[in-house]
Design a protein around this motif. Structure first.
Motif, short mmCIF file in Angstrom:
data_model
loop_
_atom_site.label_atom_id
_atom_site.label_comp_id
_atom_site.label_asym_id
_atom_site.label_seq_id
_atom_site.Cartn_x
_atom_site.Cartn_y
_atom_site.Cartn_z
N MET A 1 0.92 -1.09 -0.04
CA MET A 1 -0.22 -0.06 0.00
C MET A 1 1.02 1.15 -0.07
SD MET A 1 -3.09 -0.89 0.00
CE MET A 1 -3.89 -2.41 0.19
N ALA A 2 0.24 2.30 -0.55
CA ALA A 2 1.19 3.76 -0.71
C ALA A 2 1.38 4.20 0.70
CB ALA A 2 0.31 4.52 -1.23
N ASN A 3 0.43 3.87 1.67
CA ASN A 3 0.70 4.58 3.06
C ASN A 3 -0.26 4.01 3.98
OD1 ASN A 3 -1.82 6.22 2.93
ND2 ASN A 3 -0.29 7.45 1.70
N THR A 4 -0.15 4.31 5.11
CA THR A 4 -1.07 3.43 6.20
C THR A 4 -2.42 3.87 6.05
OG1 THR A 4 0.69 3.69 7.90
CG2 THR A 4 -1.55 3.32 8.80
N ASP A 5 -2.82 5.30 5.72
CA ASP A 5 -4.20 5.71 5.64
C ASP A 5 -4.78 4.81 4.29
OD1 ASP A 5 -4.27 7.42 7.58
OD2 ASP A 5 -3.72 9.21 6.36
N GLU A 6 -4.14 4.81 3.23
CA GLU A 6 -4.60 3.84 1.95
C GLU A 6 -4.79 2.65 2.48
OE1 GLU A 6 -5.78 4.75 -1.02
OE2 GLU A 6 -5.54 6.72 -0.13
N ARG A 7 -3.96 1.95 3.30
CA ARG A 7 -4.28 0.40 3.72
C ARG A 7 -5.51 0.31 4.27
NH1 ARG A 7 0.12 -0.44 6.57
NH2 ARG A 7 -1.20 -0.33 8.87
N ARG A 8 -5.59 1.37 5.47
CA ARG A 8 -6.71 1.27 6.33
C ARG A 8 -8.08 1.35 5.44
NH1 ARG A 8 -4.13 4.45 11.51
NH2 ARG A 8 -2.99 2.91 12.35
N PHE A 9 -7.83 2.34 4.18
CA PHE A 9 -9.19 2.46 3.67
C PHE A 9 -9.51 1.05 2.91
CE2 PHE A 9 -11.40 3.51 -0.37
CZ PHE A 9 -12.39 3.77 0.07
N GLU A 10 -8.58 0.50 2.25
CA GLU A 10 -8.92 -0.81 1.81
C GLU A 10 -9.23 -1.96 2.68
OE1 GLU A 10 -8.63 -1.52 -1.48
OE2 GLU A 10 -7.94 0.66 -1.67
N VAL A 11 -8.99 -1.75 3.96
CA VAL A 11 -9.51 -2.69 4.97
C VAL A 11 -11.10 -2.30 5.42
CG1 VAL A 11 -9.58 -3.20 7.55
CG2 VAL A 11 -7.51 -3.11 6.35
N LEU A 12 -11.21 -0.94 5.28
CA LEU A 12 -12.67 -0.37 5.49
C LEU A 12 -13.70 -1.06 4.26
CD1 LEU A 12 -15.17 1.14 6.77
CD2 LEU A 12 -13.88 3.03 5.51
N ARG A 13 -12.89 -0.83 3.18
CA ARG A 13 -13.71 -1.49 1.70
C ARG A 13 -13.87 -2.84 1.93
NH1 ARG A 13 -12.48 1.05 -3.57
NH2 ARG A 13 -10.40 1.57 -2.87
N ALA A 14 -13.02 -3.76 2.38
CA ALA A 14 -13.24 -5.05 2.60
C ALA A 14 -14.33 -5.24 3.25
CB ALA A 14 -11.91 -5.63 2.75
N ILE A 15 -14.14 -4.70 4.48
CA ILE A 15 -15.42 -4.75 5.60
C ILE A 15 -16.91 -4.39 4.97
CG2 ILE A 15 -16.21 -3.92 7.76
CD1 ILE A 15 -13.34 -3.77 8.75
N VAL A 16 -16.91 -3.34 4.22
CA VAL A 16 -18.10 -2.92 3.73
C VAL A 16 -18.54 -3.92 2.42
CG1 VAL A 16 -19.27 -1.29 1.89
CG2 VAL A 16 -17.50 -0.37 4.17
N ALA A 50 -7.77 0.98 14.71
CA ALA A 50 -7.72 2.26 14.40
C ALA A 50 -9.13 2.81 13.88
CB ALA A 50 -6.51 2.88 13.64
N LEU A 51 -9.50 2.10 12.73
CA LEU A 51 -10.67 2.52 12.17
C LEU A 51 -11.83 2.47 13.24
CD1 LEU A 51 -10.56 0.08 9.11
CD2 LEU A 51 -10.36 2.65 8.93
N GLU A 52 -11.70 1.87 14.26
CA GLU A 52 -13.06 1.62 15.12
C GLU A 52 -12.82 2.90 16.00
OE1 GLU A 52 -15.11 -1.43 18.66
OE2 GLU A 52 -13.12 -1.76 17.60
#
Length: 341
Positions: A1-16, A50-52
């Protein structure tokens, strides 16, 4: 991933994606197994924590799984870079189904049925708003030698009929002259402007038509300025009952709110521009009864003129990319069909 924020968004996208698909809380192990994120389960757990903490996901009970919050869905929708386009076959089926409509009522009924089927949600279509309409034609039909029917046709497809008692006999030639004068003043003008022109017509009319025009114009002004409550077509309400769990303790409130036209019109009010989709998620809805729902709405029309709004109402757990694509496509075709008639 390009950075931590992008990776966390990908995690959120997977959860959605997983929660919308399965309606089950999503754990880190599931994300690692189903989504190629290239990181360990421990990293995903840290990202989920972190997302929580930031309010994007929540833990519904003591299981290890998480579900998206309204804030999480909002970020997901705002970051949609691509809306999956409908296939050529789907587009052909939509245009064929809608174009078979015999009149305005039929086209709008078909639109609602189609949207409800495509999205498996409640579909809502607003009749063309009179405030935006212009006069296409005024037909003057003699019913008796002293009585006429006025048929006002707008460019949005609405038809309004009124009868006028003239108080005296008018010849066929007189009816033709009245039709010519009236259409010369009204055709192509917005309703408010047309109403102003109608009010001035009798003064400038030939003496032999003045009395008839006065009576006609009195009736026409009522037709032009009387804007009844906007009508709505609603379909697919039963779709909400398929997933009662998405509306804990609130499904009845949602169904009651949908019965109130004022509430639904408010939901469509944000749809101001053809092609611009508005998504309201959960608490973003003003009406308290609708805060367990998401509303995807759009304006339909042609040549940058809004004729009305349409959209869907469903749970916050919905296929946002697919729903947005379906709403946009149907609105586009309805605008094309109505503007061509």
């Amino acid at each position: 991933m390009a950075n931590t924020d992008e990776r966390r968004f990908e995690v959120l996208r997977a959860i959605v994606a997983d929660y919308v698909s399965n309606q089950e809380p999503v754990g880190s192990k599931t994300i690692v197994e189903r989504h190629n994120l290239g990181v360990s389960s421990a990293t995903v757990r840290n990202d989920m924590a972190a997302l929580e903490e930031e309010g994007y996901i929540a833990q519904p009970h003591t299981s290890a799984g998480r579900i998206p919050t309204d804030k999480g869905y909002r970020l997901f929708v705002d970051r949609l870079s691509e809306i999956k386009p409908l296939s050529p076959a789907e587009r052909r089926a939509i245009i064929s189904f809608l174009d078979s409509g015999t009149d305005l009522d039929d086209v709008l009924r078909r639109s609602v049925r189609l949207l409800a089927q495509l999205t498996r949600q409640v579909a809502v279509v607003q009749y063309p708003m009179l405030t935006n309409a212009a006069v296409r034609h005024l037909e003057v039909v003699p019913l008796t030698p002293a009585r006429l029917m006025l048929v006002l046709i707008t460019d949005s497809g609405r038809v309004d009929q009124r009868t006028v008692d003239l108080g005296d006999v008018v010849t066929e030639e007189g009816v033709l002259r009245l039709r010519t004068v009236l259409n010369g003043a009204l055709a192509g003008r917005r309703l408010a402007e047309a109403a102003a022109r109608v009010a001035e017509l009798p003064e400038a009319a030939p003496a032999d038509l003045r009395d008839s025009l006065t009576r006609i114009c009195t009736v026409l002004v009522e037709s032009l300025v009387d804007h009844p409550e906007e009508r709505l077509v609603l379909g697919g309400t039963a779709n909400l009952t398929r997933n009662v769990a998405d509306f804990p303790g609130s499904l009845r409130q949602v169904l009651e709110a949908l019965e109130e036209q004022v509430v639904v019109l408010k939901l469509l009010a944000a749809a101001r521009n053809p092609g611009a989709v508005t998504v309201r998620i959960g608490e973003e809805n003003e009406d308290e009864q609708m805060r367990s729902t998401s509303v995807v709405s759009i304006g339909y029309g042609a040549d940058d003129m809004i004729l009305g709004g349409m959209g869907i109402v469903g749970p916050t757990r919905m296929d946002y990319p697919g729903t947005i694509a379906a709403v946009r496509a149907v609105a586009n075709y309805v605008g094309q069909i109505l503007s061509a008639r």
